[in-house]
Design an enzyme around this catalytic site. Structure first.
Site, PDB file in Angstrom:
ATOM      1  N   GLY A  97       0.837  -1.198   0.000  1.00 17.80           N
ATOM      2  CA  GLY A  97       0.000   0.000   0.000  1.00 17.80           C
ATOM      3  C   GLY A  97       0.866   1.240   0.000  1.00 17.80           C
ATOM      4  O   GLY A  97       2.063   1.169   0.297  1.00 17.80           O
ATOM      5  N   CYS A 155       5.338  -6.043   1.621  1.00 18.22           N
ATOM      6  CA  CYS A 155       5.631  -4.601   1.573  1.00 18.22           C
ATOM      7  C   CYS A 155       4.959  -3.860   2.737  1.00 18.22           C
ATOM      8  O   CYS A 155       5.337  -4.048   3.880  1.00 18.22           O
ATOM      9  CB  CYS A 155       5.239  -4.023   0.209  1.00 18.22           C
ATOM     10  SG  CYS A 155       5.988  -2.411  -0.135  1.00 18.22           S
ATOM     11  N   TYR A 156       3.935  -3.028   2.475  1.00 20.63           N
ATOM     12  CA  TYR A 156       3.230  -2.363   3.578  1.00 20.63           C
ATOM     13  C   TYR A 156       2.695  -3.414   4.554  1.00 20.63           C
ATOM     14  O   TYR A 156       2.707  -3.216   5.775  1.00 20.63           O
ATOM     15  CB  TYR A 156       2.091  -1.513   3.034  1.00 20.63           C
ATOM     16  CG  TYR A 156       1.260  -0.838   4.109  1.00 20.63           C
ATOM     17  CD1 TYR A 156       1.647   0.395   4.639  1.00 20.63           C
ATOM     18  CD2 TYR A 156       0.091  -1.425   4.598  1.00 20.63           C
ATOM     19  CE1 TYR A 156       0.891   1.016   5.638  1.00 20.63           C
ATOM     20  CE2 TYR A 156      -0.666  -0.811   5.582  1.00 20.63           C
ATOM     21  CZ  TYR A 156      -0.263   0.411   6.095  1.00 20.63           C
ATOM     22  OH  TYR A 156      -1.014   1.029   7.084  1.00 20.63           O
ATOM     23  N   HIS A 179       8.132  -7.445  -3.401  1.00 21.63           N
ATOM     24  CA  HIS A 179       6.890  -7.884  -4.048  1.00 21.63           C
ATOM     25  C   HIS A 179       7.119  -9.199  -4.793  1.00 21.63           C
ATOM     26  O   HIS A 179       7.556  -9.202  -5.944  1.00 21.63           O
ATOM     27  CB  HIS A 179       6.391  -6.817  -5.028  1.00 21.63           C
ATOM     28  CG  HIS A 179       5.831  -5.604  -4.365  1.00 21.63           C
ATOM     29  ND1 HIS A 179       4.515  -5.521  -3.955  1.00 21.63           N
ATOM     30  CD2 HIS A 179       6.410  -4.430  -4.026  1.00 21.63           C
ATOM     31  CE1 HIS A 179       4.305  -4.336  -3.394  1.00 21.63           C
ATOM     32  NE2 HIS A 179       5.446  -3.656  -3.423  1.00 21.63           N
ATOM     33  N   GLU A 201       4.940 -11.081  -6.058  1.00 13.18           N
ATOM     34  CA  GLU A 201       3.900 -11.308  -7.066  1.00 13.18           C
ATOM     35  C   GLU A 201       4.254 -10.775  -8.451  1.00 13.18           C
ATOM     36  O   GLU A 201       3.640 -11.177  -9.454  1.00 13.18           O
ATOM     37  CB  GLU A 201       2.574 -10.686  -6.603  1.00 13.18           C
ATOM     38  CG  GLU A 201       2.513  -9.171  -6.591  1.00 13.18           C
ATOM     39  CD  GLU A 201       3.059  -8.535  -5.315  1.00 13.18           C
ATOM     40  OE1 GLU A 201       2.766  -7.354  -5.072  1.00 13.18           O
ATOM     41  OE2 GLU A 201       3.782  -9.225  -4.576  1.00 13.18           O
ATOM     42  N   ASP A 256     -15.152 -12.401 -22.382  1.00 13.06           N
ATOM     43  CA  ASP A 256     -15.946 -12.692 -21.190  1.00 13.06           C
ATOM     44  C   ASP A 256     -17.364 -13.141 -21.525  1.00 13.06           C
ATOM     45  O   ASP A 256     -17.838 -14.168 -21.037  1.00 13.06           O
ATOM     46  CB  ASP A 256     -15.984 -11.465 -20.270  1.00 13.06           C
ATOM     47  CG  ASP A 256     -14.597 -10.980 -19.886  1.00 13.06           C
ATOM     48  OD1 ASP A 256     -13.663 -11.796 -19.934  1.00 13.06           O
ATOM     49  OD2 ASP A 256     -14.444  -9.787 -19.570  1.00 13.06           O
ATOM     50  N   LYS A 264      -9.173 -12.886 -15.812  1.00 13.41           N
ATOM     51  CA  LYS A 264      -9.200 -13.020 -17.268  1.00 13.41           C
ATOM     52  C   LYS A 264      -8.459 -14.267 -17.759  1.00 13.41           C
ATOM     53  O   LYS A 264      -8.943 -14.968 -18.651  1.00 13.41           O
ATOM     54  CB  LYS A 264      -8.591 -11.769 -17.910  1.00 13.41           C
ATOM     55  CG  LYS A 264      -8.566 -11.785 -19.423  1.00 13.41           C
ATOM     56  CD  LYS A 264      -9.952 -11.603 -20.027  1.00 13.41           C
ATOM     57  CE  LYS A 264     -10.336 -10.134 -20.003  1.00 13.41           C
ATOM     58  NZ  LYS A 264     -11.627  -9.892 -20.677  1.00 13.41           N
TER      59      LYS A 264
END
Length: 517
Positions: free
Chosen positions: A55, A82-83, A169, A171, A227, A373
């Site tokens: 964040g 992180c945060y 991070h 990710e 979608d 997605k």
């Protein structure tokens, strides 16, 4: 959900969806919740794992999002990122201070232990850092497990409490072994079994749809996008002819795209397909309009006027279905994202349709509402939907209307459709299509002097655009080989009427956007 669940608690970080996607890629179902979700609700969900996101805030700022100590006492393993890393330390009695030297970008860390989350990760590896604060003092019972040259506490843990934290991070793709670290946390620490499988999703969803719909009818607005197409495929498998798909062709699609959509869904699926051709209606409404936002409003308004009129004709004695996916719910405020910082409500997504007051259905069905997605595409492939449709590139809701700068006319639509088709054809032939995330042609409404044969011309310029990106938050212009660009330019000027010049857009995002309008 009968699957094991990982909860991502969002503290305003820009990568909240990316964390959830990475967790699901590891075979674990994941949902994003607000940081202030009541502890009682979290307990009721019975999660197997919890992850705190990053964040933009500082933990020692009273206005920043914080969390109760109680969450660390419910017995669920937690990973702070992180945060979230700083928040874990701060909440449990540690100290967080401003860095003397901030870290941003690719940083080498050294892991200092045989931590479960660093299993099969080299002693030294590159990670993505983005922080101006750091944990200067650990809470009691914690130990440092990684450091960098400027950050003495790049990771820490208390294994007996199953609490872990990383300042970087994991990710993002820039972290070399980030996915391995997440996998280690989920499997080595949390005991996940990897029960999130797309085959199971299809089977379970079809079963639930049959139970929910019964003998009632279902109406779906089919755009031809990924979608809505996959939603149509699932519903068709579940209820067949009880499904009616309404396809509004406003004349602003790519060349032959409307015919491709109709052929696909009338030949491959058991359903009722209704196509509404209304190009003339849209052109009349757009006559003389040049402002991009006004064009968007007109196209959106006319689309839903046509759509709802057709729905009234079909009748509303059943269910209404939408191709809403999980990020749509988050962006529209239904995904329980944090109200602080950058992930407050971003937009009301075009898939989140508000019904007119006079239309009353038995309920709304969103069969893809829990998927990202990439998961939607995986379902589409398994349902047998053509590859070209499943992997269709992002296409703006107003279609070519925002790739024609200035007034939209029938002649300009034809020029752009032909130019875009030529560009796409050459990219496919070149073998570089899979390297590009998005590529298309733009008609900027600029005329230039040219020479064709012995004649002077004064005709349209075509701009071509191609980008590479991981997440569309940032994008770089694609380095298309010169020989491919030469072929594209040659064909555009020779095969597309009223085109005498081609330019290539070499603007990255930022400062530009992917689309021109």
């Amino acid at each position: 959900m009968s699957n094991q669940l990982c909860i991502v608690l969002d503290f305003g970080g820009q990568y909240n969806q990316l964390i959830a996607r990475r967790v699901r890629e590891c075979g674990v179902y994941c949902e994003i919740k607000r940081f202030d979700t009541p502890i009682s609700e979290i307990r009721a969900l019975n999660p197997t794992a919890i992850i705190f996101t990053g964040g933009p805030n500082s933990v020692y700022d009273p206005s920043s999002p914080h969390i109760s100590k109680e969450i660390f006492e419910i017995g669920v393993p937690i990973l702070g990122i992180c945060y979230g890393c700083q928040l874990m330390a701060y909440t449990l009695g540690g100290k967080v201070e401003s860095c003397e030297k901030s870290e941003y970008g690719k940083i080498e860390i050294t892991q200092k232990s045989d931590s479960l989350i660093f299993k099969e990760v080299p002693e030294k590896s590159v990670v993505w850092m983005s922080h101006t604060d750091f944990v200067s003092q650990l809470p009691e019972g914690f130990s440092v497990t990684a450091k960098s040259a400027d950050c003495p506490c790049a990771a820490f843990e208390a294994p007996e409490k199953k609490l872990y934290a990383v300042q970087f991070h994991p990710e993002v793709t820039h972290s070399e072994f980030g996915k391995q670290i997440l996998h280690n946390f989920l499997y080595n620490v949390c005991g996940c079994t990897g029960d999130w499988v797309m085959d199971d999703f299809i089977e379970n969803t079809v079963k639930k749809l049959r139970e929910q719909i019964g003998d009632k009818k279902v109406i779906l607005g089919l755009s031809g996008g990924v979608d809505s197409s996959v939603a149509a495929g699932l519903l068709s498998r579940a209820v067949g002819k009880q499904l009616t798909c309404v396809f509004v062709d406003q004349g602003l699609m790519r060349k032959d795209e409307g015919d491709f959509v109709e052929e696909t869904f009338t030949k491959l699926f058991d359903m009722n397909f209704v196509r509404v051709n209304c190009k003339d209606k849209f052109l009349a409404a757009l006559k003389g309009v040049t402002d991009p936002e006004q064009k968007r409003r007109i196209i959106g308004t006319e689309f839903y006027n046509v759509f709802w009129d057709k729905i009234r004709e079909q009748g509303t004695d059943g269910f209404f279905a939408q191709g809403t996916i999980y990020p749509d719910r988050i962006e529209s405020g239904r995904g329980n994202q944090a109200g602080h910082g950058s992930t407050a409500v971003i937009k009301t997504h075009h898939n989140m349709v508000k019904m007119p007051d006079d239309i009353k259905f038995a309920g709304t069905i969103e069969p893809l509402g829990d998927l990202f997605k990439d998961e939607v595409r995986a379902v589409g492939e398994k349902l047998g939907i053509p590859h070209d449709l499943v992997w269709r590139q992002p296409f703006p809701g107003p279609g070519l209307g925002v790739r024609i700068i200035g007034e939209i006319t029938e002649e300009k639509i034809k020029i752009l459709q032909e130019a875009d088709a030529v560009f796409r054809d050459e990219i496919r032939k070149s073998g570089i299509e899979e390297q590009l995330k998005q590529f298309f042609a733009v008609l900027p409404d600029v005329r230039t002097v040219g020479v064709m044969g012995d004649h002077r011309t004064y005709d349209h310029l075509i701009a071509i655009r191609a980008v590479t990106t991981d997440d569309f938050m940032t994008a770089d212009w694609a380095r298309i080989p010169y020989d491919v660009l030469a072929k594209v330019s040659n064909r555009l000027c020779n095969e597309v009427e009223h085109v005498n010049r081609v330019v290539y857009d070499i603007t990255s995002k930022p400062p530009g956007t992917v689309e021109w309008e």
